[in-house]
Each structure stands twice: as C-alpha cells, then as structure tokens.
Design a protein around this motif. Structure first.
Motif, mmCIF file in Angstrom:
data_model
loop_
_atom_site.group_PDB
_atom_site.id
_atom_site.type_symbol
_atom_site.label_atom_id
_atom_site.label_comp_id
_atom_site.label_asym_id
_atom_site.label_seq_id
_atom_site.Cartn_x
_atom_site.Cartn_y
_atom_site.Cartn_z
ATOM 1 N N UNK A 124 -50.319 -70.112 -15.377
ATOM 2 C CA UNK A 124 -51.346 -69.720 -14.415
ATOM 3 C C UNK A 124 -52.587 -70.559 -14.675
ATOM 4 N N UNK A 125 -53.025 -71.300 -13.671
ATOM 5 C CA UNK A 125 -54.145 -72.222 -13.835
ATOM 6 C C UNK A 125 -55.385 -71.721 -13.112
ATOM 7 N N UNK A 126 -56.499 -71.737 -13.812
ATOM 8 C CA UNK A 126 -57.787 -71.408 -13.199
ATOM 9 C C UNK A 126 -58.426 -72.698 -12.691
ATOM 10 N N UNK A 127 -59.512 -72.564 -11.944
ATOM 11 C CA UNK A 127 -60.236 -73.743 -11.449
ATOM 12 C C UNK A 127 -60.732 -74.592 -12.617
ATOM 13 N N UNK A 128 -61.119 -73.926 -13.708
ATOM 14 C CA UNK A 128 -61.589 -74.654 -14.901
ATOM 15 C C UNK A 128 -60.463 -75.472 -15.523
ATOM 16 N N UNK A 129 -59.257 -74.879 -15.598
ATOM 17 C CA UNK A 129 -58.105 -75.596 -16.148
ATOM 18 C C UNK A 129 -57.800 -76.834 -15.315
ATOM 19 N N UNK A 130 -57.785 -76.668 -13.990
ATOM 20 C CA UNK A 130 -57.432 -77.783 -13.108
ATOM 21 C C UNK A 130 -58.465 -78.904 -13.185
ATOM 22 N N UNK A 131 -59.732 -78.525 -13.272
ATOM 23 C CA UNK A 131 -60.788 -79.533 -13.391
ATOM 24 C C UNK A 131 -60.638 -80.323 -14.689
ATOM 25 N N UNK A 132 -60.320 -79.619 -15.781
ATOM 26 C CA UNK A 132 -60.143 -80.284 -17.076
ATOM 27 C C UNK A 132 -58.948 -81.237 -17.045
ATOM 28 N N UNK A 133 -57.877 -80.840 -16.364
ATOM 29 C CA UNK A 133 -56.684 -81.687 -16.266
ATOM 30 C C UNK A 133 -56.992 -82.963 -15.486
ATOM 31 N N UNK A 134 -57.738 -82.830 -14.405
ATOM 32 C CA UNK A 134 -58.092 -84.008 -13.600
ATOM 33 C C UNK A 134 -58.957 -84.962 -14.414
ATOM 34 N N UNK A 334 -52.889 -86.377 -8.127
ATOM 35 C CA UNK A 334 -52.404 -86.154 -6.768
ATOM 36 C C UNK A 334 -52.358 -84.668 -6.420
ATOM 37 N N UNK A 335 -52.052 -83.829 -7.420
ATOM 38 C CA UNK A 335 -51.980 -82.380 -7.207
ATOM 39 C C UNK A 335 -53.326 -81.691 -7.427
ATOM 40 N N UNK A 336 -54.368 -82.473 -7.649
ATOM 41 C CA UNK A 336 -55.724 -81.958 -7.869
ATOM 42 C C UNK A 336 -55.770 -80.976 -9.050
ATOM 43 N N UNK A 337 -55.022 -81.310 -10.082
ATOM 44 C CA UNK A 337 -55.036 -80.517 -11.310
ATOM 45 C C UNK A 337 -54.024 -79.394 -11.350
ATOM 46 N N UNK A 338 -53.305 -79.166 -10.258
ATOM 47 C CA UNK A 338 -52.301 -78.091 -10.214
ATOM 48 C C UNK A 338 -51.005 -78.547 -10.870
ATOM 49 N N UNK A 339 -50.001 -77.661 -10.943
ATOM 50 C CA UNK A 339 -48.727 -77.974 -11.570
ATOM 51 C C UNK A 339 -48.022 -79.110 -10.829
ATOM 52 N N UNK A 340 -47.269 -79.906 -11.568
ATOM 53 C CA UNK A 340 -46.588 -81.058 -11.001
ATOM 54 C C UNK A 340 -45.077 -80.910 -11.146
ATOM 55 N N UNK A 341 -44.355 -81.937 -10.705
ATOM 56 C CA UNK A 341 -42.895 -81.941 -10.794
ATOM 57 C C UNK A 341 -42.412 -82.001 -12.228
ATOM 58 N N UNK A 342 -43.289 -82.369 -13.144
ATOM 59 C CA UNK A 342 -42.889 -82.504 -14.548
ATOM 60 C C UNK A 342 -42.942 -81.165 -15.277
#
Length: 342
Positions: A124-134, A334-342
C-alpha cells in the motif's frame, strides 16, 4: 438506462434509402426525410455498394446473444472497476435490457482482450511513498552500469516447508480429485518455516544465512558482521562497494547505523515500500520454486536445499537482474511512483 436491441428496417424502406441516394441526395437529407438515423443510412448504402443488394444476407452463424453496444457497456464497467465479478456484470447486463449468461459475458470480455487473472499483491503506497520513489528513480537513472555492478543487494525472506503459494495443475479423471497422486500434501501453518538473509551482486550470489531466533537489530548486526564483507570479498567487489537494504526498522536502528558507519559501509539511500525496485525479489522467487521442486521433508533438509539451490543460481541470472535496474527506474517514473510490472 435500458439498451434495446435494434430492429432491422423493412426492405421497402432500405430500397427507398438507396433510391434517394442514387438520385443524388446526401445522407443528412435522406435521414431527415425518412426519419432514419444518419448512421443507419450510411450503413445501408455501404452494404448496397459492397454487395449490390439491400436484402438481408445469410448470416455466418448463430446471432450473438449480446449486442455490440451491450458488450461495450460491459467493457466500460470492467475498465472502471477491474475487480467487478461476473455475477455483478450479469446484473448490469439485465439492467441494460440484455440478460446474458455468465459464459456469454466471459466470452464477450475475452473478445475485447480482457481475461480474469489473479491480482498481484502490492504494498500500500501513500503519496509520500510515491514521491520518494520518483525522486530516487530520477536520481539514479543515469548511474553507470559499472556503479550498479558494485551494489550488493540484500533482503530477508521466509520459506515454508510446504508453503509455495502457487497453483499446481494435474491431469485427472472426474471423481479422482482426492486421489493421493492428484493432491498436494499440506500441514497446518505450512509445516514450519525458516527465515533467510541473503545478498547478491551482478557477479553472482553472496552468502545465504538462516536466521535463528528472533530477528531484531542485534541479530541483524550479527549477520552483517559475519557475512557482509565476506560476501563482498567472495564476489570480488573490493572495499568500495555500495550496500543496499530496505528501510525495515532493524536496518535503520541505532546500533545498525553505528556498525555500518564504524565499518565505512556506503549505503544506497533506499525509498520505503519499494520492493518493485529490488531485483533480489526475483531471486527469492527462483529459489522458492527450485526448493519446491525438490520437496524437502523437514526444516533441516529445507535449509540445506535452500543453500544448495542459492549457490546454483547462475551468474548470468544475477547479471540480467542487475541490468534490469534502469528499466525498473523508468517504470517507476512512468507509473508516477505507483507499483510497476516488476
């Protein structure tokens, strides 16, 4: 809103449409004069041009139970909510005036390239998690392959004695579902399990350690003391390698940070909730499938087989996984920090 099946126009009306077209009238004028939708006028004239007739041609088979319009409506529902069930789609179909069986709905979705599949479990990803991933992905996108080859990737996993979470199919006759050869033996709670810590680099697999007792910061530091530099030496990474670990509290505890700092270990700053980025996840899957094929019968045998199969993982597999890291980073962006195919 009810979707009604369209009825064929009488042949006499179709002939009048063609006659007006031949006299030079346009689609819009014919539509207004005969009170027939312009799209229908165009369809009839196109058919006349192609086949030279307005009569109903023999159909190639049984008419579809579900109209194109009804199928498109169901596809919209599925795209809006991929987790919708066939039973719910059946109710939607009835509400639209096209009562269809579950098999008809399933076949219609297959024709549109939509198939039922088991949903993957993702953090489960929060906006903070996705921003950090990007931010992480953009920062390391242009790292050289030489730099990536100097990373020692690490993680922990649990392997159950009878607990590979994958489906197995068997060929059997009706009524033999419970025959011994057609079943997979299980015991309560998976028959026990072991926890492992492992690491690898592009040069191959490093140490694989069974974790005894409770895994806490002290235990984790002990594992690093006994295995980190030895793994780097075995893989010929030298002293200037970069160590990757996730943000588990044991990894970020004060005593762990102190040990890493005192031993001058360079840490790859890793974003939280980002297993998609770590290529070791694929090695864990490889290991579990290989161990499952050998069917260990007890925990001692399970640990032994795990270590044997870990050593058998080819260097080429490790190289390929490390080489996939740039693609993983691009997928995150490409997924804007969300989960990917990997």
């Amino acid at each position: 809103m009810r979707i009604m099946r369209s009825k064929e126009l009488p042949k006499e009306l179709r002939d009048r449409i063609v006659a007006r077209h031949r006299s030079g009238q346009g689609y819009k004028r014919i539509s207004a004069a005969l009170k027939v939708p312009k799209s229908t006028v165009a369809s009839i004239i196109l058919k006349w041009k192609k086949f030279g007739t307005t009569r109903t041609l023999p159909r190639p088979g049984r008419p579809a139970k579900l109209s194109n319009r009804g199928r498109r409506a169901l596809v919209r529902e599925v795209k809006k909510n991929p987790k919708i069930t066939v039973a719910e789609l059946q109710r939607c179909s009835r509400e639209m005036g096209e009562s269809s069986t579950k098999s008809t709905i399933t076949a219609a979705l297959h024709q549109s390239g939509l198939y039922g599949r088991v949903a993957r479990r993702k953090p489960l990803l929060s906006a903070r998690h996705m921003k950090a991933c990007i931010e992480f992905a953009k920062k390391h996108m242009k790292d050289s392959q030489t730099m990536r080859n100097m990373i020692l990737w690490s993680d922990e996993t649990k392997i159950e004695l009878f607990g590979v979470n994958s489906k197995r199919y068997v060929w059997r006759k009706p009524g033999t579902v419970h025959h011994l050869l057609n079943t997979i033996p299980t015991v309560k709670h998976g028959g026990g399990s072991i926890r492992l810590w492992g690491c690898f680099s592009a040069a191959g697999t490093g140490r694989l350690v069974a974790i005894e007792g409770k895994m806490n910061a002290a235990k984790y530091r002990e594992i690093l003391e006994e295995n980190l530099f030895q793994s780097a030496q075995d893989l010929r990474l030298g002293q200037r390698f970069t160590f990757q670990q996730d943000n588990n509290p044991k990894h970020t505890a004060k005593i762990t940070k102190e040990w890493l700092r005192n031993n001058s270990v360079t840490i790859l700053d890793w974003p939280s909730q980002s297993p998609d980025l770590n290529p070791i996840e694929h090695l864990w899957r490889d290991l579990k499938m290989a161990v499952h094929q050998r069917s260990p019968s007890n925990l001692i045998e399970l640990e032994r087989i795990c270590k044997e199969e870990w050593q058998r993982i080819p260097k080429s597999r490790c190289e390929k996984l490390v080489a996939s890291f740039p693609r993983r980073l691009m997928a995150v962006v490409a997924q804007k920090g969300a989960s990917t195919q990997y």
